[in-house]
Design a protein around this motif. Structure first.
Motif, PDB file in Angstrom:
ATOM      1  N   PRO A 402       0.792  -1.358  -0.005  1.00  0.00           N
ATOM      2  CA  PRO A 402      -0.057   0.086  -0.091  1.00  0.00           C
ATOM      3  C   PRO A 402       0.845   1.350  -0.116  1.00  0.00           C
ATOM      4  O   PRO A 402       0.377   2.158  -0.523  1.00  0.00           O
ATOM      5  CB  PRO A 402      -0.917  -0.222   1.313  1.00  0.00           C
ATOM      6  N   LEU A 403       2.068   1.199   0.572  1.00  0.00           N
ATOM      7  CA  LEU A 403       2.934   2.385   0.469  1.00  0.00           C
ATOM      8  C   LEU A 403       3.449   2.551  -0.843  1.00  0.00           C
ATOM      9  O   LEU A 403       3.472   4.011  -1.395  1.00  0.00           O
ATOM     10  CB  LEU A 403       3.873   2.125   1.381  1.00  0.00           C
ATOM     11  N   ILE A 404       3.654   1.588  -1.650  1.00  0.00           N
ATOM     12  CA  ILE A 404       4.171   1.843  -3.089  1.00  0.00           C
ATOM     13  C   ILE A 404       2.998   2.321  -3.967  1.00  0.00           C
ATOM     14  O   ILE A 404       3.477   3.193  -4.590  1.00  0.00           O
ATOM     15  CB  ILE A 404       4.615   0.246  -3.743  1.00  0.00           C
ATOM     16  N   GLU A 405       1.711   1.875  -3.449  1.00  0.00           N
ATOM     17  CA  GLU A 405       0.697   2.438  -4.265  1.00  0.00           C
ATOM     18  C   GLU A 405       0.723   3.854  -4.017  1.00  0.00           C
ATOM     19  O   GLU A 405       0.416   4.785  -5.093  1.00  0.00           O
ATOM     20  CB  GLU A 405      -0.588   1.914  -3.827  1.00  0.00           C
ATOM     21  N   ALA A 406       0.844   4.409  -2.776  1.00  0.00           N
ATOM     22  CA  ALA A 406       0.738   5.863  -2.515  1.00  0.00           C
ATOM     23  C   ALA A 406       1.785   6.514  -3.218  1.00  0.00           C
ATOM     24  O   ALA A 406       1.661   7.653  -3.805  1.00  0.00           O
ATOM     25  CB  ALA A 406       0.775   6.025  -0.986  1.00  0.00           C
ATOM     26  N   ILE A 407       2.994   5.910  -3.243  1.00  0.00           N
ATOM     27  CA  ILE A 407       4.330   6.599  -3.770  1.00  0.00           C
ATOM     28  C   ILE A 407       3.869   6.584  -5.415  1.00  0.00           C
ATOM     29  O   ILE A 407       4.178   7.845  -5.950  1.00  0.00           O
ATOM     30  CB  ILE A 407       5.394   5.741  -3.608  1.00  0.00           C
TER      31      ILE A 407
END
Length: 607
Positions: A402-407
């Motif tokens: 989910p962090l990669i998605e936000a990035i």
């Protein structure tokens, strides 16, 4: 610039600097033996009949001569290394495959002589770029493009003095699944016929037998050639100790010792074989071999059972992925020789199950290398902690996607989506400060404060952060100058991170970099953290100058340990923050200044 290669630097007398359960290994062997791997053809199917050969250059300083009998000896040496890789690939279940060598019509090894422009004294341990450039220029005159293939440069740069062998030139390797270079030494004692010898006459950090000498230098050749093929360091698992040491760990020092009855020697790990099976030197020319792969992690779950960390999920890859390698690297050891490797299959529909055992208390970095059928890899890394009881913190594996998605949303400058994803991260992981801080930082990066004269920026306890200051000039060696983030060349991060620590303030300073700040004599001190950005393999020197005078110079930084610098700046008009290449070219030299700040001279303000 991204270092897509694996590189290695080592010194005499010390270690230099890429399996699941047994059932998984047996299953893989049977799949390859049957000619299938989740619906993907084996490397023997549909490939060129011959792979491009590894090519040999012979570098001779102007004050030296080729070593007597070098052609026949080096043929024996390279044939032995071919044998090692062939046996390693077979033992891993990928078939008896090895690299080819360039030979003439009569079958003799082709060696390209490259006379140097300078004497031995002109070259040093950090001269790899200079040596390669000279060899490259010589070959270009013969209409040979050195950049296309994998090369071994044998150097007449091992000098004997009073019975001691002195390594003068570079001893290093670097490359990818397409091409690369290994810099090694030639010597009249270098001969696989002597691997079994216990006779004295060798030297490696100390007097040793001729057999040990050849273990170190033939093993070193095999190791550096592995780097030229794109292999990183990796370490054997505890249950593999009876097989010896991993070639890409400490195996270069014990290569062939079994011939002297001194130990089990070296072996190629399953991870190393997996990286080679579709590489150009082993598999031949392949369509789309040079294409950058795309990868989307569709699912990723983590759980802990029976002293084993299990990662499972699904991915979508193009070209197709056939396997995953995990390098579990313990932070307590600053280099990566202890990175234990494990592998798993990826099924035709992209599913995988990866088991990681032998967890070590403390912080580790787990690097996942997804192996594509064109020989390339996609990579994703996790920093995670293991408590004293051996229990891992699973949160980093669960919040990473989910962090990669936000990035990715930040990269597209989609503010609405960043806000939505950042809020979801904060809500889902309320007890993870790193996630709270990174989610907030993404929103800050979307609407950053405008750069201002440093004296107008807010001060805390007399110190003023300068990452948002106006610089007179700002240049970097790769991409644009960036504040409070790094170049988002990979999809998994844009954050300033060194040693697993996140910084919300700092300067991206890929070497060669220079940031000039006009102080006008109004600051008394400068201080900053500095280091090599996590997950980058480079070598950087950090320098601080005041009015052209050098105030600070770091040693060459090749690890990911956070360091700090602090200097007196009273009376300085212009402060320069520089990052220089460490001597091996600028690939991967992602230097960063972390939380840089200056102390205001309050007396100067009142004068």
């Amino acid at each position: 610039m991204s270092r897509v290669s694996a590189t290695d630097w080592h010194r005499p007398g010390g270690l230099d600097h890429p399996q699941g359960k047994a059932s998984v290994g047996r299953r893989r062997t049977s799949l390859w033996a049957c000619g299938i791997l989740c619906g993907i053809a084996t490397p023997a199917a549909g490939l060129s009949a011959t792979a491009p050969p590894v090519r040999i250059a012979y570098f001779i300083p102007s004050d030296r001569e080729p070593i007597q009998g070098y052609r026949e000896r080096l043929d024996r040496v390279l044939t032995e290394v071919q044998r090692f890789y062939r046996d390693g690939m077979g033992a891993a279940g990928f078939g008896s495959k090895t690299f080819a060598l360039e030979r003439d019509a009569q079958g003799a090894l082709v060696i390209h002589l490259a006379p140097a422009s300078h004497p031995t004294s002109a070259y040093g341990r950090e001269s790899s770029a200079a040596v390669r450039q000279e060899v490259r220029a010589t070959l270009a005159k013969r209409q040979i493009d050195m950049d296309r293939d994998t090369w071994i440069i044998f150097q007449v740069l091992l000098r004997w003095e009073d019975g001691k062998a002195m390594e003068i030139g570079p001893y290093v390797g670097g490359g990818s699944h397409l091409s690369g270079t290994a810099w090694v030494y030639d010597d009249e004692r270098l001969d696989p016929r002597l691997l079994s010898s216990s006779a004295s006459g060798g030297y490696y950090g100390r007097p040793c037998s001729l057999g040990e000498f050849n273990s170190h230098y033939i093993g070193g050749l095999a190791h550096e050639l592995g780097h030229a093929f794109g292999l990183p360091h990796d370490c054997q698992k505890k249950r593999d100790h009876s097989r010896g040491l991993s070639l890409m760990g400490g195996g270069n020092h014990v290569y062939g010792q079994e011939l002297r009855g001194e130990g089990p020697g070296a072996f190629l790990t399953h991870a190393g074989a997996m990286l080679l099976v579709f590489s150009r030197p082993f598999a031949g020319e392949r369509e789309a071999a040079a294409d950058t792969p795309t990868l989307r992690w569709k699912e990723l779950d983590a759980h802990f059972s029976h002293e084993t960390l299990v990662l499972s999920g699904a991915l979508d890859a193009q070209p197709a992925a056939f396997g995953i390698i995990a390098f579990d690297d313990w932070a307590k050891i600053p280099d990566n020789y202890d990175a234990v490797s494990r592998t798993c299959d990826v099924t035709k529909d992209g599913r995988f199950r990866l088991e990681i055992g032998e967890l070590r208390p403390g912080r580790s970095q787990l690097r996942l290398w997804v192996c594509h059928t064109n020989g390339a890899t996609s990579q994703l890394a996790f920093e995670y902690d293991v408590d004293s009881a051996g229990l891992p913190d699973l949160a980093p594996f669960r919040y990473r996607l989910p962090l990669i998605e936000a990035i990715a949303a930040y990269r597209q400058r989609d503010r609405t989506r960043v806000e939505t994803l950042a809020a979801a991260l904060k809500q889902r992981f309320p007890d993870v400060p790193e996630i709270q801080n990174k989610a907030a930082h993404l929103l800050t990066l979307l609407a950053p404060d405008r750069p201002r004269p440093w004296g107008e920026l807010p001060a805390t306890n007399g110190w003023i952060g300068i990452s948002r200051a106006q610089f007179r000039t700002a240049t970097v060696g790769w991409g644009p100058p960036l504040r409070d983030q790094v170049l988002q060349e990979q999809p998994d991060t844009c954050f300033l991170e060194v040693g697993g620590q996140f910084f919300d303030r700092g300067l991206y300073a890929h070497a060669p970099a220079r940031h000039e700040l006009v102080l006008d004599g109004k600051a008394t001190r400068f201080r900053s953290g500095y280091g090599l950005q996590d997950r980058r393999r480079g070598s950087v020197v950090f320098v601080v100058r005041g009015d052209g005078r050098e105030l600070f110079r770091s040693s060459v930084v090749t690890d990911h340990r956070l360091r700090t610098a602090e200097v007196e700046t009273s009376g300085i008009q212009v402060l320069e923050l520089c990052a220089e290449d460490g001597g091996d070219g600028i690939n991967g030299d992602w230097g960063v200044w972390l939380a840089p700040e200056v102390a205001l001279d309050t007396k100067a303000e009142t004068r």
